[in-house]
Design an enzyme around this catalytic site. Structure first.
Site, PDB file in Angstrom:
ATOM      1  N   ARG A  73       0.809  -1.225   0.081  1.00  0.00           N
ATOM      2  CA  ARG A  73       0.022   0.150  -0.035  1.00  0.00           C
ATOM      3  C   ARG A  73       0.796   1.129   0.177  1.00  0.00           C
ATOM      4  NH1 ARG A  73      -3.797  -0.084   5.052  1.00  0.00           N
ATOM      5  NH2 ARG A  73      -4.967  -1.530   3.746  1.00  0.00           N
ATOM      6  N   ARG A 142      -1.556   7.002   9.657  1.00  0.00           N
ATOM      7  CA  ARG A 142      -1.648   6.432   8.027  1.00  0.00           C
ATOM      8  C   ARG A 142      -1.735   7.588   7.330  1.00  0.00           C
ATOM      9  NH1 ARG A 142      -3.744   1.002   8.157  1.00  0.00           N
ATOM     10  NH2 ARG A 142      -3.305  -0.014   9.912  1.00  0.00           N
ATOM     11  N   LYS A 206      -3.704   1.341  14.866  1.00  0.00           N
ATOM     12  CA  LYS A 206      -3.712   2.211  13.564  1.00  0.00           C
ATOM     13  C   LYS A 206      -4.424   3.660  13.918  1.00  0.00           C
ATOM     14  CE  LYS A 206      -6.227  -0.646  10.974  1.00  0.00           C
ATOM     15  NZ  LYS A 206      -7.142  -1.236  10.117  1.00  0.00           N
ATOM     16  N   LYS A 208      -6.015   7.195  11.888  1.00  0.00           N
ATOM     17  CA  LYS A 208      -6.236   7.855  10.811  1.00  0.00           C
ATOM     18  C   LYS A 208      -6.792   9.334  10.670  1.00  0.00           C
ATOM     19  CE  LYS A 208      -7.451   3.117   9.134  1.00  0.00           C
ATOM     20  NZ  LYS A 208      -8.453   2.291   8.680  1.00  0.00           N
ATOM     21  N   CYS A 427     -15.122  -3.470  -0.314  1.00  0.00           N
ATOM     22  CA  CYS A 427     -13.826  -3.761   0.175  1.00  0.00           C
ATOM     23  C   CYS A 427     -13.207  -4.710  -0.716  1.00  0.00           C
ATOM     24  CB  CYS A 427     -13.538  -4.066   1.466  1.00  0.00           C
ATOM     25  SG  CYS A 427     -14.370  -5.701   1.806  1.00  0.00           S
ATOM     26  N   CYS A 433      -7.636 -10.927   1.149  1.00  0.00           N
ATOM     27  CA  CYS A 433      -7.888 -10.448   2.475  1.00  0.00           C
ATOM     28  C   CYS A 433      -7.937 -11.712   3.281  1.00  0.00           C
ATOM     29  CB  CYS A 433      -9.097  -9.514   2.660  1.00  0.00           C
ATOM     30  SG  CYS A 433      -9.112  -8.930   4.249  1.00  0.00           S
ATOM     31  N   CYS A 472     -16.390  -8.523   5.865  1.00  0.00           N
ATOM     32  CA  CYS A 472     -16.215  -8.666   7.419  1.00  0.00           C
ATOM     33  C   CYS A 472     -16.489  -7.397   8.065  1.00  0.00           C
ATOM     34  CB  CYS A 472     -14.723  -9.340   7.916  1.00  0.00           C
ATOM     35  SG  CYS A 472     -13.804  -7.868   8.149  1.00  0.00           S
ATOM     36  N   CYS A 476     -14.151  -1.764   6.209  1.00  0.00           N
ATOM     37  CA  CYS A 476     -12.957  -1.059   5.315  1.00  0.00           C
ATOM     38  C   CYS A 476     -13.744  -0.085   4.102  1.00  0.00           C
ATOM     39  CB  CYS A 476     -12.047  -1.872   4.446  1.00  0.00           C
ATOM     40  SG  CYS A 476     -11.012  -3.107   5.854  1.00  0.00           S
TER      41      CYS A 476
HETATM   42  C1  SRM Z   1      -7.837  -1.660   0.776  1.00  0.00           C
HETATM   43  C2  SRM Z   1      -8.961  -1.196   2.071  1.00  0.00           C
HETATM   44  C3  SRM Z   1     -10.277  -1.515   1.535  1.00  0.00           C
HETATM   45  C4  SRM Z   1     -10.431  -0.978   0.167  1.00  0.00           C
HETATM   46  O1  SRM Z   1     -11.289  -1.736  -0.504  1.00  0.00           O
HETATM   47  O2  SRM Z   1     -10.073   0.129  -0.272  1.00  0.00           O
HETATM   48  C5  SRM Z   1      -8.476  -1.900   3.334  1.00  0.00           C
HETATM   49  C6  SRM Z   1      -8.200  -3.256   2.951  1.00  0.00           C
HETATM   50  C7  SRM Z   1      -8.056  -3.837   4.478  1.00  0.00           C
HETATM   51  N1  SRM Z   1      -8.110  -3.599   5.673  1.00  0.00           N
HETATM   52 FE1  SRM Z   1      -9.020  -1.975   6.049  1.00  0.00          FE
HETATM   53  N2  SRM Z   1      -9.130  -1.203   4.196  1.00  0.00           N
HETATM   54  C8  SRM Z   1      -9.036  -0.084   3.768  1.00  0.00           C
HETATM   55  C9  SRM Z   1      -9.772   0.923   4.539  1.00  0.00           C
HETATM   56  C10 SRM Z   1     -10.324   0.749   5.923  1.00  0.00           C
HETATM   57  C11 SRM Z   1     -11.289   1.787   6.481  1.00  0.00           C
HETATM   58  C12 SRM Z   1     -11.884   2.983   5.999  1.00  0.00           C
HETATM   59  C13 SRM Z   1     -11.059   4.334   6.125  1.00  0.00           C
HETATM   60  O3  SRM Z   1      -9.925   4.192   7.003  1.00  0.00           O
HETATM   61  O4  SRM Z   1     -11.565   5.332   5.838  1.00  0.00           O
HETATM   62  C14 SRM Z   1     -11.594   1.191   7.787  1.00  0.00           C
HETATM   63  C15 SRM Z   1     -12.530   1.683   8.391  1.00  0.00           C
HETATM   64  C16 SRM Z   1     -12.160   3.049   9.413  1.00  0.00           C
HETATM   65  C17 SRM Z   1     -11.365   2.382  10.706  1.00  0.00           C
HETATM   66  O5  SRM Z   1     -10.094   2.128  10.413  1.00  0.00           O
HETATM   67  O6  SRM Z   1     -12.188   2.189  11.705  1.00  0.00           O
HETATM   68  C18 SRM Z   1     -10.876  -0.083   7.782  1.00  0.00           C
HETATM   69  C19 SRM Z   1     -10.786  -0.977   9.035  1.00  0.00           C
HETATM   70  C20 SRM Z   1     -10.029  -1.892   8.984  1.00  0.00           C
HETATM   71  C21 SRM Z   1      -9.795  -2.696  10.131  1.00  0.00           C
HETATM   72  C22 SRM Z   1     -10.532  -2.334  11.497  1.00  0.00           C
HETATM   73  C23 SRM Z   1      -9.876  -1.524  12.439  1.00  0.00           C
HETATM   74  C24 SRM Z   1     -10.497  -1.587  13.622  1.00  0.00           C
HETATM   75  O7  SRM Z   1     -10.663  -0.449  14.344  1.00  0.00           O
HETATM   76  O8  SRM Z   1     -11.193  -2.327  14.138  1.00  0.00           O
HETATM   77  C25 SRM Z   1      -9.112  -3.785   9.889  1.00  0.00           C
HETATM   78  C26 SRM Z   1      -8.580  -5.018  10.819  1.00  0.00           C
HETATM   79  C27 SRM Z   1      -7.637  -4.290  11.730  1.00  0.00           C
HETATM   80  O9  SRM Z   1      -7.013  -3.401  11.761  1.00  0.00           O
HETATM   81  O10 SRM Z   1      -7.313  -5.494  12.909  1.00  0.00           O
HETATM   82  C28 SRM Z   1      -8.439  -3.570   8.534  1.00  0.00           C
HETATM   83  C29 SRM Z   1      -7.671  -4.417   7.703  1.00  0.00           C
HETATM   84  C30 SRM Z   1      -7.298  -4.572   6.367  1.00  0.00           C
HETATM   85  C31 SRM Z   1      -6.641  -5.660   5.698  1.00  0.00           C
HETATM   86  C32 SRM Z   1      -5.095  -4.857   5.646  1.00  0.00           C
HETATM   87  C33 SRM Z   1      -6.802  -6.842   6.282  1.00  0.00           C
HETATM   88  C34 SRM Z   1      -5.636  -7.403   7.111  1.00  0.00           C
HETATM   89  O11 SRM Z   1      -5.481  -6.762   8.171  1.00  0.00           O
HETATM   90  O12 SRM Z   1      -5.052  -8.296   6.868  1.00  0.00           O
HETATM   91  C35 SRM Z   1      -7.088  -5.333   4.324  1.00  0.00           C
HETATM   92  C36 SRM Z   1      -6.306  -5.864   3.244  1.00  0.00           C
HETATM   93  C37 SRM Z   1      -7.264  -6.457   2.084  1.00  0.00           C
HETATM   94  C38 SRM Z   1      -6.342  -6.548   0.791  1.00  0.00           C
HETATM   95  O13 SRM Z   1      -6.315  -7.664   0.218  1.00  0.00           O
HETATM   96  O14 SRM Z   1      -6.073  -5.496   0.062  1.00  0.00           O
HETATM   97  N3  SRM Z   1      -9.035  -2.589   8.057  1.00  0.00           N
HETATM   98  N4  SRM Z   1      -9.859   0.059   6.614  1.00  0.00           N
HETATM   99  C39 SRM Z   1      -8.582   0.117   2.557  1.00  0.00           C
HETATM  100  C40 SRM Z   1      -7.178   0.786   2.209  1.00  0.00           C
HETATM  101  C41 SRM Z   1      -7.266   2.198   2.993  1.00  0.00           C
HETATM  102  C42 SRM Z   1      -6.217   2.568   2.674  1.00  0.00           C
HETATM  103  O15 SRM Z   1      -5.548   2.889   1.635  1.00  0.00           O
HETATM  104  O16 SRM Z   1      -5.002   2.831   3.961  1.00  0.00           O
HETATM  105  S1  SF4 Z   2     -13.578  -5.254   5.380  1.00  0.00           S
HETATM  106 FE1  SF4 Z   2     -12.782  -7.280   6.103  1.00  0.00          FE
HETATM  107  S2  SF4 Z   2     -12.827  -8.171   4.185  1.00  0.00           S
HETATM  108 FE2  SF4 Z   2     -13.171  -6.418   3.681  1.00  0.00          FE
HETATM  109  S3  SF4 Z   2     -11.081  -5.693   3.294  1.00  0.00           S
HETATM  110 FE3  SF4 Z   2     -11.578  -5.205   5.378  1.00  0.00          FE
HETATM  111  S4  SF4 Z   2     -10.724  -6.589   6.509  1.00  0.00           S
HETATM  112 FE4  SF4 Z   2     -10.943  -7.641   4.540  1.00  0.00          FE
END
Ligand code: SRM
Ligand code: SF4
Ligand SMILES: Cc1cc2nc3c(=O)[nH]c(=O)nc-3n(C[C@H](O)[C@H](O)[C@H](O)COP(=O)(O)OP(=O)(O)OC[C@H]3O[C@@H](n4cnc5c(N)ncnc54)[C@H](O)[C@@H]3O)c2cc1C
Ligand SMILES: Cc1cc2nc3c(=O)[nH]c(=O)nc-3n(C[C@H](O)[C@H](O)[C@H](O)COP(=O)(O)O)c2cc1C
Lengths: 572, 613
Positions: A73, A142, A206, A208, A427, A433, A472, A476
Site C-alpha cells: 500500500r 496512516r 492504527k 487515521k 472492500c 484479504c 467482514c 473497510c
Molecule cells: C484496501 C482497503 C479497502 C478498500 O477496498 O479500499 C482496506 C483493506 C484492508 N483492511 Fe481496512 N482497508 C481500507 C480502509 C479501511 C477503512 C476505511 C477508512 O479508513 O476510511 C476502515 C474503517 C475505518 C477504521 O479504521 O475504523 C478499515 C478498517 C480496517 C480494520 C478494522 C480496524 C478496527 O479498528 O477494528 C482492519 C482490521 C484490523 O485493523 O485489525 C482492517 C484491515 C485491512 C486489511 C489490511 C486486512 C488485514 O488486516 O489483513 C485489508 C487488506 C485487504 C486487501 O487484500 O487489500 N481494516 N480499513 C482500504 C485501504 C485504505 C488505505 O489505503 O489505507
Molecule cells: S472489510 Fe474485512 S474483508 Fe473487507 S478488506 Fe477489510 S478486513 Fe478484509
C-alpha cells in the site's frame, strides 16, 4: 480485561524500531512467507503478507506451501500523483504485481500479489517513482486524506498542504525502511530520539487522519480518528479548521463492546496551530490508548472511556492554548461528483468512476489499465485518487481536454456507471484479504445489477443511494455510514444495515442478519417501493427508512447494537 | 496369420540346423549343394527345396547372419540350446562405445561376452576414456555409438569424438572395423554419430570389415544378428557348423540386473503445478507387490505407454480400418503411431503409389514435410485405404519412455516415484500430446496398473557419503535429486549438498517445495538456489544463479564436490556448462581455454555427471 500488554506491543518493543528479522527473512528463499512477528512489523513498512485463498484447498496435496504474496500500500497524502508516477506504478503492477492497480477507500494505490523474491525490486521501483509506503499500515498515523473538491482550487490546496504536512510530520523516523528495502546505510537504532513523536512502541493501534472541505464529505470524516474541517472566509480562504476526533468503523460480530463510532467535533483551531493539534491528539492517544487489548485500542474507545472533555483538556494542555468553539459547517454528501468540472483557474477536472477501485483490463469490458496508461501518456495535469475509490484526471489544460475525452471514449472508461453503481463501494475481501468472511469486491457488482432492476421498476433508477459492502465487520468500505450497508457474516451471508446518512454523519442500524443474495433483494425491494411512494421531496433513502419507522436511528456508537432489526416486524 | 506360421517353422529349422550341421560331414555338404536340409526337416517338400537352394548357395557369413537374425527374432523366448565353441587362439578385439543412457554400453558388454566365447580377447573402451593417439593400437575395432541431442555425440564422448573428427586424428591403415549405430528414426539426424564415425574411420585408412548397421529404438534383434555376423567376419573363416551354435542368445536378456518389464500399480497421481500454472507435472507413485526393481538413486524406469484412443481411431478411420478391433488393440499398445520418418514415407509411397508422396521424396522435400508432423497427418493428407499389414508396416514398435526415479528405496520401501511433465503443443494446426506423458497425465489413474522396466545409469550415482554434491536440476531435472536427498537423509550422509532448481513461477511451479523446506531443516539439503523465469521482467535461469554463486561454487568444487546436471539437453545442459566455464575463468582468472580445460578435467575425472534428455 487483563492488564498485560498485547502481543503486538512486545513485538514492537523488541523490533529495534521496526527492523525485527525482516532483512534475514527476505533471504530465506525456500518460503514465500516471513515470521509471524515480522508479519506485524512489515505493516509499518506498508505491506501485508497474504495468501491466495482461492488456492488454499489444493496446495498441500501439491506439496506446495500456501500461495503467499504481499499486498503493498502506498502513502500518497491527498491521493495526488503525477502522470509520470502513474506510468511508473502501472509498470510495477505489470512487472511485479498481479497486473492490476487497486484504488483504496483512503486515496491511495495497492499492489496485490507481489512475491517475496520481488519485494525489494518493487520497493526500489516505488522509490524511483519518488513515492513510498512507509506508515501506509501499522500502528501509526496512516495516509492522510484530503478533499479533492476541484472546483474550490484554493481551499483544496490548503487542505492538501495540511494533509501533506501532517503526514510528513507524523512519519516514523526510523532508518529501518531505507536499510531493509533500499539497501540504505545501516544505522544502529537504539536512542529514543529515533522516534520523537512515537517512541519505541509507536501507537497502541492504527490512526487515521483526514482533511475535509465542505460541503463535500467525500473523505468520510466521521469515520476517522482525527479530522480537520475547513472553515472558509467570504473570500474562500481557509480561516481555520474544526477538529474532529474519535471516529472509526471496526467492530467484531457478536461482541457488543466493539462498535463503529462517528467522530465528535472537538473544537476549532487556527491554520498555524493545526500541526501542533494533530501531534497533540496523536501523543495523547499514544499515552492514553489501551495497549492491553487491541480490539479496544482505537482512539474512539479512548474518547468513550475518558470522555471528550478530558481529552480536549489534555490536548489543550499539550499545545499550550485553548481550542476555539466549533464553527458552523454543512456537508451534503460523502460521494464523488462525476464528469467534468471547471476549476477557478480555468483548468478542468474529470472524475471517473472505477468500480470498486480495481483498475484492470476486463476481457470484453472496459480496458481500465490501458485506458489510464494512455491518458497518463498525454495528461499535463495530475491524478487524484478519491476516498470513494475513484480517479480524478485533474488540472486538464483546455488544449488537452479533447484528447482525453477521446481516450475516455475509446477505452469505455465511463461505461455502465449507473446511479446505484456510482454510489457503491466494496472492500477487497476475497481472495487476498485474510480476514474476509465473505466475498465483497467480486460480488457487489452482480448484487447492484439485481437491485438496479428493482429500483428501475420502482422508478428510482436515477436516484443516488449509497450502498457499501464489506467482507467482514472491520468496515473497510465504511458500510456503517452508508444508506445501505452489507457486512459479510459467512460465505454468501451478509448482515443488512440501514439508515446511514447520505452525508456520512449518521451510523446505520442492523436491519436483518445472515441474508443470502435473494433475501437481500427481497428485503430491500419493499423498502424501495415504500420510498418511491412515501418519500418527501429531496428526502434521502437513509432518512426515509428512519422517519417512516422501518428501522431505529443510531445516535452513536454506544447504541449501535441497541434495538436492531425491522421495527415493522417488531410491531407485529 | 501366415506370417506367424512361417516363424514357427523356422524356429524348428534353426534347432535342426544346429544339430544336423554338427552331424553332417563337411565333404557331404561341399559336394551336394542340394541336400543341406534332411528329409526329416519339418517342411513341405517345395519349401524344403527352396530353402535348400538359398542356404547351400549362401556364404558362411550370410548363413550366420540368417541364423543370428532368426535367433534374434526369438531372443528372450524359450532358452536356446548351447554348444561350446572350439578353442581358437585368442585374437585381441576392441569394442569402443559412445553411450549416454547405457544402451550402447550394454551392447558393448554383450559383444565382449560373445567375443570371449568366440575365442577373442575383447577389451571394452568407453569413448570418454579414449586417447585418440592410442587408437591405432586397436587393430580390430567394433564401434557402438549412440546419437544424442540433435545429431550430437553423447556428452561423455564429446571430447574424444571431436579429436577423432579433428586434424590431429592419427592414420589407421592397420585397423579393421565395423560400426553399430544406435538411434531413433524420430530424429532428423538418424544415427548421425555412428554414420560419421563409420565414414571417418574409413577416411583415416581403416578397412571396413562389415557394413554399418543403423538401429532404431527396437535395436535388440537386429543388433544381436549384426554382432554375431560381425564377430564371425572378424574371425578367420571357420566351419559353418560353428556359426549358429556359438551364439549365446540368452545374453541379451540376462545382464547383471533384471531388465524384464514388471507390473506396477499407480498408488498416487498428482499434478504438482498449481491450478494457475500453465504447466502440468505429474508426481507418480508406483507400487510393486513383491518384485520392486532393484533401483539406485540416479537410475530411470522405462514406462510402456499406450497411444491415445482418439488418435488410434483417427488413424484407423483415415485408412478405412476403423472396424478392425484386433488392429486397434495392437496399434494402441504395441505400435508407434506418431513418429514419422522418411522411411515411413518411402514405405507409404511404395504401398500406395501416392504420386504426391513420391514427389516429396524425389524432390527431397520429405524431410522438411515431416517436420512437426505425425503419421496421422500423412494418412489424412494423402488418404489411402490400407490393409492391416500395410498400416502396421508403416509403424515401428512403440518404444518405452524413460523417467528418472525420484525416490530412494531406503525412504519409500517398495515404491518408485516418477516426475513426469505433460508434453502438449500445437503443430500444423493440430493439438498434439506426447504419447507417454499424456498417457500418464490423462489416462493413468490411481489404482491403475502399468508396466515399467529398470534402466540403470551407473554414470549418475551418488559419491561416498562424505563427498559434497552440487545438483543442478530445473524442471523435471529435479527428479533424481529428490532421490539423492532422500538417500542421503536415510544413510545420514555427512557430505554437504547444494541444489539449483528452476521453473516458471515460484508460486505455481515450485516442485516439491514443502519437501525442500523439510530437507533444509533436517540438513539433508545444505543449500538451495532458485531461478524462476516468469516472475520478473527479465528471465532468470539456473545458469544465472550459478554465475551469481560462482565463488562459493568453485569453493565447493575445489573441495572435491561432485557436480550433477539433469533435465533439458537442448538448452539448459549446454548453458550450465558454459556458465561453469565462465565461472572458472572469472574466479580463477583463467583464459577461456584454460577454463574449458578445467571443466574437461571435471568431466574426465568423473566429477561432472549429466543425465539430460
Ligand atoms: C484496501 C482497503 C479497502 C478498500 O477496498 O479500499 C482496506 C483493506 C484492508 N483492511 Fe481496512 N482497508 C481500507 C480502509 C479501511 C477503512 C476505511 C477508512 O479508513 O476510511 C476502515 C474503517 C475505518 C477504521 O479504521 O475504523 C478499515 C478498517 C480496517 C480494520 C478494522 C480496524 C478496527 O479498528 O477494528 C482492519 C482490521 C484490523 O485493523 O485489525 C482492517 C484491515 C485491512 C486489511 C489490511 C486486512 C488485514 O488486516 O489483513 C485489508 C487488506 C485487504 C486487501 O487484500 O487489500 N481494516 N480499513 C482500504 C485501504 C485504505 C488505505 O489505503 O489505507
Ligand atoms: S472489510 Fe474485512 S474483508 Fe473487507 S478488506 Fe477489510 S478486513 Fe478484509
Ligand atoms: C534418461 C532419461 C530420463 C528422463 N527422465 C524424465 C523425467 O524424469 N521426467 C520427464 O518428464 N521426462 C523425462 N525424460 C523424457 C521422457 O523420456 C520423454 O521423452 C518425455 O516424457 C516425452 O515423451 P512423450 O512420449 O510424452 O512424448 P513423445 O510422444 O515422445 O513426443 C516427444 C516429441 O514431440 C515433439 N515435440 C515436443 N514438444 C514439441 C513442441 N513444442 N513443438 C513441436 N514438437 C514438439 C518432439 O519431436 C519430441 O521429441 C527422460 C528421458 C531420458 C532419456
Ligand atoms: C534427448 C535425446 C536425443 C536424441 N537424439 C537423437 C538423434 O539426434 N538422432 C538419433 O538417431 N537418435 C537420437 N536419440 C536416440 C538415442 O540415440 C537412442 O535412444 C539410443 O538407444 C541411446 O543409446 P545410449 O543409451 O547408449 O545413449 C536421442 C535420444 C534422446 C533421449
Amino acid at each position: 480485561m487483563s492488564k498485560e500488554l498485547s502481543r503486538n506491543e512486545r513485538i514492537k518493543e523488541a523490533s529495534g524500531y521496526l527492523r525485527g528479522t525482516l532483512a534475514e527473512g527476505l533471504t530465506d528463499i525456500v518460503t514465500g512467507a516471513i515470521t509471524e512477528d515480522d508479519q506485524q512489523l512489515v505493516k509499518f513498512h506498508g505491506m501485508y503478507l497474504q495468501d491466495d485463498r482461492d488456492l488454499r484447498a489444493e496446495r498441500t496435496k501439491k506439496k506446495l506451501e500456501k500461495a503467499y504474496s504481499f499486498m503493498i500500500r502506498l502513502r500518497i497524502p491527498g491521493g495526488v500523483c503525477t502522470p509520470t508516477q502513474w506510468l511508473q506504478l502501472d509498470r510495477i503492477a505489470q512487472d511485479y504485481a498481479n497486473g492490476t492497480l487497486r484504488l483504496t477507500t483512503r486515496q491511495t494505490f495497492q499492489f496485490h500479489g507481489v512475491i517475496k523474491a520481488n519485494l525489494k525490486a518493487t520497493m526500489k521501483a516505488i522509490d524511483t517513482a519518488l513515492l513510498d509506503t512507509l506508515a501506509a499500515c501499522g500502528d501509526v498515523n496512516r495516509n492522510v486524506l484530503a478533499s479533492t473538491n476541484p472546483h474550490q482550487s484554493r481551499a483544496h490546496k490548503a487542505a492538501l498542504d495540511l494533509a501533506r504536512s501532517i503526514s510528513e510530520h507524523l512519519l516514523p523516523q526510523t532508518a529501518a525502511y531505507r536499510e531493509i528495502w533500499l539497501d540504505g546505510e545501516k544505522v544502529v537504532g537504539g536512542e529514543d530520539v529515533v522516534e520523537p513523536v512515537y517512541g519505541r512502541t509507536y501507537l497502541p493501534r492504527k490512526f487515521k487522519t483526514v482533511v475535509a472541505v465542505p460541503p463535500s464529505n467525500e473523505v468520510d470524516i466521521f469515520a476517522q480518528d482525527l479530522g480537520f474541517i475547513a472553515i472558509l472566509d467570504d473570500a474562500g480562504e481557509v480561516k481555520g479548521w474544526n477538529v474532529t476526533v474519535g471516529g472509526g468503523m471496526g467492530m467484531t460480530h457478536g461482541e457488543e463492546d466493539t462498535y463503529p463510532r462517528t467522530a465528535d467535533v472537538m473544537g476549532f483551531c487556527r491554520p498555524e496551530d493545526a500541526l501542533a493539534v494533530a501531534e497533540a491528539v496523536v501523543t495523547v492517544q499514544r499515552d492514553w490508548g489501551d495497549r492491553t487489548l487491541r480490539k479496544h485500542a482505537r482512539l474512539k474507545y479512548t474518547i468513550e472511556d475518558r470522555g471528550l472533555e478530558a481529552f480536549r483538556a489534555e490536548v489543550e494542555r499539550r499545545i499550550g492554548k485553548a481550542l476555539g468553539k466549533p464553527q458552523p459547517f454543512r456537508f451534503d454528501n460523502n460521494g464523488d461528483r462525476y464528469g467534468w468540472v471547471e476549476g477557478e483557474d480555468g483548468r478542468s477536472h474529470l472524475t471517473l468512476f472505477i468500480e470498486n477501485g480495481r483498475l484492470r483490463d476486463i476481457p470484453g469490458g472496459p480496458s481500465l489499465m490501458t485506458g489510464f496508461r494512455r491518458i497518463a501518456e498525454v495528461h499535463d495535469g495530475e491524478f487524484r485518487v478519491t476516498a470513494n475509490q475513484n480517479v480524478i484526471v485533474a488540472n486538464v489544460s483546455p488544449e488537452k481536454r479533447p484528447e482525453i475525452e477521446a481516450l475516455v471514449e475509446e477505452y469505455g472508461l465511463t461505461s455502465h456507471a449507473t446511479a446505484l453503481r456510482r454510489n457503491a463501494m466494496a472492500c477487497v475481501a476475497l481472495p487476498t484479504c485474510g480476514l474476509a468472511l465473505a466475498e465483497s469486491e467480486r460480488y457487489l457488482p452482480s448484487l447492484v445489477t439485481a437491485l438496479e432492476e428493482r429500483l428501475t421498476l420502482r422508478g428510482l433508477g436515477e436516484d443516488e443511494i449509497t450502498i457499501r459492502m464489506t467482507g467482514c465487520p472491520n468496515g473497510c468500505a465504511r458500510p456503517y455510514i452508508a444508506e445501505i450497508g452489507l457486512v459479510g457474516k459467512g460465505p454468501g451471508r451478509y448482515n443488512l444495515y440501514l439508515g446511514g446518512a447520505f452525508d456520512g454523519s449518521r451510523l446505520s442500524k442492523l436491519y436483518a442478519a445472515d441474508l443470502q443474495h435473494d433475501e437481500i433483494v427481497s428485503a430491500l425491494d419493499p423498502l424501495f417501493a415504500a420510498y418511491a411512494h412515501g418519500r418527501k421531496p429531496t428526502e434521502r433513502f437513509g432518512d426515509f427508512v428512519i422517519r417512516s419507522g422501518l428501522v431505529a436511528a443510531t445516535r452513536n456508537g454506544r447504541d449501535f447494537h441497541a434495538n436492531t432489526g425491522s421495527l415493522a416486524e417488531a410491531a407485529e | 496369420m501366415t506370417g506367424e506360421r512361417f516363424f514357427y517353422r523356422l524356429k524348428f529349422f534353426k534347432k535342426n540346423v544346429s544339430l544336423t550341421c554338427s552331424k553332417i560331414p563337411r565333404e557331404t555338404q561341399a559336394m551336394s549343394a542340394f541336400a543341406l536340409l534332411p528329409q526329416t526337416a519339418p517342411f513341405g517338400d517345395d519349401a524344403r527345396l527352396s530353402l535348400d537352394r538359398v542356404l547351400s548357395a549362401a556364404s558362411p557369413v550370410q548363413r550366420a547372419w540368417l541364423a543370428g537374425f532368426l535367433a534374434g527374432i526369438d531372443a528372450g523366448q524359450a532358452p536356446l540350446p548351447r554348444v561350446d565353441a572350439p578353442t581358437r587362439a585368442a585374437e585381441p578385439l576392441t569394442i569402443l562405445f559412445a553411450s549416454e543412457s547405457g544402451n550402447a554400453e550394454r551392447l558393448a558388454q554383450d559383444v565382449a561376452k560373445l567375443a570371449r566365447k568366440g575365442g577373442f580377447k575383447p577389451k571394452v573402451v568407453d569413448f570418454a576414456d579414449l586417447d585418440i593417439a592410442d587408437l591405432p593400437k586397436h587393430e580390430r575395432l567394433i564401434v557402438i555409438a549412440a546419437t544424442w541431442g540433435e545429431g550430437e555425440p553423447p556428452a561423455r564422448a564429446a571430447r574424444a569424438y571431436a579429436d577423432l573428427m579433428g586434424e590431429s586424428a592419427p592414420r589407421l591403415e592397420r585397423t579393421t572395423f565395423a560400426v553399430l549405430a544406435l538411434g531413433d528414426t524420430a530424429y532428423a539426424e538418424f544415427c548421425g554419430v555412428g554414420k560419421a564415425i563409420d565414414a571417418r574411420l574409413a577416411e583415416l585408412g581403416a578397412v571396413r570389415t562389415v557394413d554399418r548397421i543403423d538401429c532404431d529404438l527396437d535395436f535388440e534383434a537386429p543388433a544381436a544378428a549384426w554382432i554375431k555376423s560381425t564377430l564371425d567376419a572378424f574371425a578367420p573363416i571357420q566351419e559353418s557348423s560353428d556359426n549358429v551354435v556359438s551364439i549365446d542368445f540368452g545374453s541379451h536378456a540376462s545382464t547383471e540386473i533384471n531388465r524384464d518389464p514388471v507390473a506396477a500399480e499407480i498408488i498416487e497421481h498428482v499434478n504438482l503445478n498449481s491450478s494457475r500454472s500453465d504447466k502440468e507435472t505429474v508426481h507418480l507413485v508406483l507400487g510393486f507387490d513383491g518384485a520392486v526393481p532393484a533401483y539406485e538413486p540416479g537410475d530411470s524406469l522405462e514406462l510402456f505407454p499406450e497411444n491415445a484412443p482418439i488418435l488410434v481411431d483417427a488413424v484407423l478411420a483415415a485408412t478405412g480400418l476403423h472396424a478392425d478391433d484386433t488392429l486397434r488393440r495392437v496399434l494402441t499398445r504395441e505400435r508407434d503411431i506418431t513418429t514419422l520418418s522418411v522411411k515411413t514415407l518411402e514405405i507409404f509411397a511404395a504401398e500406395t503409389e501416392h504420386a504426391e508422396v513420391r514427389r516429396l521424396l524425389d524432390e527431397g522435400q520429405a524431410r522438411s514435410w515431416i517436420e512437426g508432423r505425425q503419421l496421422i497427418d500423412l494418412v489424412e493428407a494423402f488418404p489411402a485405404a490400407l490393409t492391416g499389414q500395410q498400416l502396421t508396416a508403416l509403424t515401428r514398435p512403440l518404444p518405452p519412455r524413460a523417467y528418472s526415479i525420484a525416490s530412494s528405496r531406503k525412504e519409500v520401501g517398495n515404491e518408485a516415484h516418477l516426475l513426469i511433465a505433460a508434453v502438449r503443443y500445437d503443430a500444423h494446426g493440430r493439438r498434439r500430446g506426447g504419447v507417454a506423458s499424456t498417457f500418464v497425465a490423462d489416462r493413468l489413474k490411481t489404482g491403475a496398473a502399468t508396466r515399467v522396466r529398470l534402466k540403470p545409469n551407473k554414470h549418475f550415482r551418488l559419491p561416498d557419503p562424505s563427498t559434497d554434491i552440487i545438483m543442478i536440476g530445473p524442471g523435471t531435472g529435479i527428479a533424481p535429486f529428490r532421490a539423492f536427498v532422500q538417500e542421503r537423509r536415510a544413510i545420514g550422509a555427512d557430505g554437504r549438498s547444494w541444489l539449483f532448481f528452476g521453473d516458471r513461477r515460484y508460486t505455481h511451479d515450485f516442485l516439491y517445495q514443502l519437501e525442500w523446506q523439510d530437507a533444509l531443516k533436517d540438513g539433508s539439503l545444505t543449500r538451495l538456489d532458485l531461478a524462476f523465469s516468469r516472475d520478473t521482467p527479465q528471465k532468470v535461469y539456473v545458469q544465472h544463479r550459478i554465475w551469481e554463486q560462482r565463488h562459493a561454487l568453485v569453493d565447493w568444487l575445489d573441495n572435491g564436490a561432485q557436480l550433477y546436471v539433469c533435465g533439458d539437453a537442448k538448452a539448459m545442459a549446454k548453458d550450465v556448462r558454459a556458465a561453469l566455464v565462465a565461472t572458472y575463468a572469472d574466479v580463477k582468472a583463467l583464459s577461456a581455454e584454460a577454463a574449458e580445460l578445467a571443466v574437461v578435467e571435471l568431466e574426465r575425472g568423473r566429477r561432472y555427471h549429466q543425465d539430460v534428455y
